[in-house]
Design a protein around this motif. Structure first.
Motif, PDB file in Angstrom:
ATOM      1  N   MET A  86       0.829  -1.193   0.000  1.00  0.00           N
ATOM      2  CA  MET A  86       0.000   0.000   0.000  1.00  0.00           C
ATOM      3  C   MET A  86       0.873   1.256   0.000  1.00  0.00           C
ATOM      4  O   MET A  86       0.624   2.194  -0.738  1.00  0.00           O
ATOM      5  N   LYS A  87       1.924   1.243   0.820  1.00  0.00           N
ATOM      6  CA  LYS A  87       2.793   2.403   0.919  1.00  0.00           C
ATOM      7  C   LYS A  87       3.500   2.671  -0.410  1.00  0.00           C
ATOM      8  O   LYS A  87       3.624   3.812  -0.833  1.00  0.00           O
ATOM      9  N   THR A  88       3.973   1.657  -1.058  1.00  0.00           N
ATOM     10  CA  THR A  88       4.683   1.848  -2.330  1.00  0.00           C
ATOM     11  C   THR A  88       3.759   2.391  -3.406  1.00  0.00           C
ATOM     12  O   THR A  88       4.168   3.231  -4.204  1.00  0.00           O
ATOM     13  N   ALA A  89       2.525   1.940  -3.430  1.00  0.00           N
ATOM     14  CA  ALA A  89       1.575   2.460  -4.413  1.00  0.00           C
ATOM     15  C   ALA A  89       1.312   3.936  -4.153  1.00  0.00           C
ATOM     16  O   ALA A  89       1.266   4.747  -5.084  1.00  0.00           O
ATOM     17  N   LEU A  90       1.176   4.288  -2.874  1.00  0.00           N
ATOM     18  CA  LEU A  90       0.960   5.691  -2.510  1.00  0.00           C
ATOM     19  C   LEU A  90       2.196   6.524  -2.857  1.00  0.00           C
ATOM     20  O   LEU A  90       2.085   7.624  -3.391  1.00  0.00           O
ATOM     21  N   ASP A  91       3.380   5.976  -2.563  1.00  0.00           N
ATOM     22  CA  ASP A  91       4.626   6.667  -2.903  1.00  0.00           C
ATOM     23  C   ASP A  91       4.740   6.888  -4.404  1.00  0.00           C
ATOM     24  O   ASP A  91       5.128   7.962  -4.859  1.00  0.00           O
ATOM     25  N   LYS A  92       4.433   5.872  -5.175  1.00  0.00           N
ATOM     26  CA  LYS A  92       4.505   5.992  -6.636  1.00  0.00           C
ATOM     27  C   LYS A  92       3.532   7.046  -7.150  1.00  0.00           C
ATOM     28  O   LYS A  92       3.817   7.767  -8.101  1.00  0.00           O
ATOM     29  N   TRP A  93       2.390   7.142  -6.498  1.00  0.00           N
ATOM     30  CA  TRP A  93       1.383   8.105  -6.916  1.00  0.00           C
ATOM     31  C   TRP A  93       1.778   9.527  -6.510  1.00  0.00           C
ATOM     32  O   TRP A  93       1.564  10.483  -7.254  1.00  0.00           O
ATOM     33  N   LEU A  94       2.385   9.669  -5.314  1.00  0.00           N
ATOM     34  CA  LEU A  94       2.743  10.994  -4.810  1.00  0.00           C
ATOM     35  C   LEU A  94       4.077  11.514  -5.343  1.00  0.00           C
ATOM     36  O   LEU A  94       4.282  12.711  -5.417  1.00  0.00           O
ATOM     37  N   ARG A  95       4.990  10.612  -5.693  1.00  0.00           N
ATOM     38  CA  ARG A  95       6.334  11.013  -6.108  1.00  0.00           C
ATOM     39  C   ARG A  95       6.349  12.052  -7.228  1.00  0.00           C
ATOM     40  O   ARG A  95       7.006  13.080  -7.101  1.00  0.00           O
ATOM     41  N   PRO A  96       5.627  11.846  -8.329  1.00  0.00           N
ATOM     42  CA  PRO A  96       5.651  12.868  -9.394  1.00  0.00           C
ATOM     43  C   PRO A  96       5.132  14.224  -8.919  1.00  0.00           C
ATOM     44  O   PRO A  96       5.665  15.257  -9.293  1.00  0.00           O
ATOM     45  N   SER A  97       4.123  14.199  -8.061  1.00  0.00           N
ATOM     46  CA  SER A  97       3.573  15.446  -7.538  1.00  0.00           C
ATOM     47  C   SER A  97       4.606  16.174  -6.690  1.00  0.00           C
ATOM     48  O   SER A  97       4.784  17.384  -6.807  1.00  0.00           O
ATOM     49  N   MET A  98       5.298  15.430  -5.848  1.00  0.00           N
ATOM     50  CA  MET A  98       6.312  16.042  -4.983  1.00  0.00           C
ATOM     51  C   MET A  98       7.484  16.570  -5.822  1.00  0.00           C
ATOM     52  O   MET A  98       8.018  17.640  -5.544  1.00  0.00           O
ATOM     53  N   ASP A  99       7.869  15.817  -6.827  1.00  0.00           N
ATOM     54  CA  ASP A  99       8.943  16.281  -7.708  1.00  0.00           C
ATOM     55  C   ASP A  99       8.544  17.582  -8.393  1.00  0.00           C
ATOM     56  O   ASP A  99       9.340  18.513  -8.503  1.00  0.00           O
TER      57      ASP A  99
END
Length: 67
Positions: free
Chosen positions: A1-14
């Motif tokens: 679950m955490k990795t899916a959330l990270d993958k989803w949030l990463r581009p936004s944070m970048d």
């Protein structure tokens, strides 16, 4: 679950980080531009003053020669 959330949030944070970095660059350039504009204005006024005094001296010398 955490990795899916990270993958989803990463581009936004970048993207947020890039925007923040660009914003800092713009602020820095704006401050530099304001500083240069102020210096430019000061130099233009100095040139005007020097030109005015020069032409007053020339005018005085010409009027003395004519008399």
């Amino acid at each position: 679950m955490k990795t899916a959330l990270d993958k989803w949030l990463r581009p936004s944070m970048d993207m947020v980080n890039q925007i923040t970095k660009k914003d800092r660059e713009i602020n820095k350039l704006t401050k530099n531009n304001e500083k240069l504009n102020k210096e430019n204005k000061k130099l233009k006024n100095e040139i005007k003053l020097k030109n005015r005094t020069f032409f007053q001296k020339v005018k005085g010398k010409i009027s003395r020669i004519i008399k």
